[in-house]
Design an enzyme around this catalytic site. Structure first.
Site, PDB file in Angstrom:
ATOM      1  N   ASP A  99       0.822  -1.208   0.000  1.00 35.07           N
ATOM      2  CA  ASP A  99       0.000   0.000   0.000  1.00 35.07           C
ATOM      3  C   ASP A  99       0.858   1.261   0.000  1.00 35.07           C
ATOM      4  O   ASP A  99       1.456   1.605   1.016  1.00 35.07           O
ATOM      5  CB  ASP A  99      -0.898  -0.043   1.242  1.00 35.07           C
TER       6      ASP A  99
ATOM      7  N   ASP B  22      -2.074   5.569  -5.119  1.00 34.48           N
ATOM      8  CA  ASP B  22      -2.332   4.680  -3.989  1.00 34.48           C
ATOM      9  C   ASP B  22      -2.639   3.263  -4.462  1.00 34.48           C
ATOM     10  O   ASP B  22      -3.741   2.975  -4.916  1.00 34.48           O
ATOM     11  CB  ASP B  22      -3.495   5.229  -3.158  1.00 34.48           C
TER      12      ASP B  22
END
Length: 391
Positions: free
Chosen positions: A102, A285
């Site tokens: 992430d 992201d």
């Protein structure tokens, strides 16, 4: 938010990749995992992303205060591009954990045997069985905007990413986690953002330590997220990138990391010959599924595609995208597309939900809908990113 893991494993033979870095790098192949019973949910994907950014910074802690090489970690496409995870080895002897990689967060946490309510199907790290584990003494807690949370204690241990062995890496051992985390395909999270947003202040991220311990030749990592229609999978390459995965040349874009994220400026948005937005800020992201746009930008994009606002951050869109023009973003000196086949994320009978949505923020979150169509090299040191269309 997380998904029930009822999966079948399909082993993939990975071709040897030409990576732009030192030749001593190691590579790891990972099978593709699919949950054939999973039904994609655009609404859940929006809620998960908005909850994640709402919690910055609603975190707490009890004490907030050279061999060159590359390592590559293939990642698994978790059914219809809903989630990508990679395998990471922790401890001595090592236990292999499936973690959500992430770039929108910076913590390294996972289920442990200390956890009183972690999912029964999760592989759990046992600190008592690792000879390289050391106690830290601090605690950590993450609370998200939707009420989900995870908490536990800190320690240090050896962490191996794609053959690169990080020593004395700070790890966050979950002692409790919300039900939304208990049934997913991954057992925790490996944050690749900047260390200014770690839950416990002063903790160095795995990328920090890859650099400081001289394990990678360059302070970069390349990200390829494969589409399910092309076999899924993907790969993170730490210390380099794979030039065979993109077409043309890389465009260099400065990053604003003042909030701990890989923030960039989008100069404008076009669909066909029509300009639908002026400039806005965006975060790259890998931990977000959809393309989440500022409200005004999303509304303009939706109008162009004839999509209907469902009032929950999602849009209903025509299932037949054959006549749609790609969604084009001007970034740096180049343009990058989300093609028509990525504009539909979820189909429920004759109803389709768009791969783009909106939130209450004045910035965009460029998640996997964008990233699976564009190769990105993240440079933590400069900071900057380099982007090129996938091959």
């Amino acid at each position: 938010m997380k998904l029930t893991l009822i999966s079948s494993c399909v082993a993939l033979a990975f071709m040897a990749l030409a990576t732009e870095a030192a030749p001593s790098g190691k590579k790891l192949s990972i099978p593709l995992t699919k949950n054939t019973n999973y039904k994609p949910s655009a609404k859940n994907a929006i809620q998960k992303a908005l909850a994640k950014y709402h919690r910055f910074r609603t975190t707490s802690s009890s004490n907030s205060t050279s061999t060159e090489g590359t390592g590559s970690v293939p990642v698994t496409d978790y059914y219809n591009d809903i989630e990508y995870y990679g395998k990471v080895t922790v401890g001595t002897p090592g236990v292999t954990l499936k973690l959500d990689f992430d770039t929108g967060s910076s913590d390294l946490w996972f289920a442990s045997t200390l956890c009183t309510n972690c999912g029964s199907s999760q592989t759990k790290y046992n600190p008592n069985q690792s000879s390289t584990y050391a106690k830290d003494g601090r605690t950590w807690s993450i609370s998200y905007g939707d009420g989900s949370s995870a908490s536990g204690i800190l320690g240090t241990d050896t962490v191996t990413l794609g053959g690169l062995k990080i020593t004395k890496q700070t790890i966050e051992l979950a002692k409790r986690e919300a039900t939304s985390f208990q049934s997913g395909p991954s057992y925790g999270l490996l944050g690749l953002g900047f260390d200014t947003i770690t839950t416990v202040r002063g903790v160095k991220t795995p990328v920090d330590n890859l650099i400081s311990q001289g394990l990678i030749s360059k302070p970069i990592f390349g990200v390829y997220l494969g589409k399910e229609s092309n076999g899924g999978g993907g790969e993170y390459i730490f210390g380099g990138y794979d030039s065979s995965k993109y077409s043309g040349s890389l465009t260099t874009i400065p990053v604003d990391n003042s909030n701990g994220w890989y923030g960039i400026t989008i100069k404008g948005t076009t669909i066909g010959s029509s300009k639908v937005s002026s400039s806005f800020s965006a975060i790259l992201d890998t931990g977000t599924t959809l393309l989440i746009l500022p409200n005004n930008v999303a509304s303009a994009v939706a109008r162009s595609y004839g999509a209907s606002d469902n009032g929950d951050g999602t849009y209903t869109i025509d299932c037949d995208t054959s006549s749609f023009k790609p969604l084009v973003f001007s970034i740096g000196s180049s343009t990058f597309e989300v093609p028509a086949d990525s504009l539909v994320f979820e189909q429920d009978g004759s109803t389709c939900y768009a791969g783009f949505g909106y939130g209450d923020y004045d910035f965009a979150i460029f998640g996997d809908v964008f990233l699976k169509n564009n190769y990105v090299v993240f440079n933590q040191e400069v900071p900057e990113v380099q982007i090129a269309p996938i091959a």
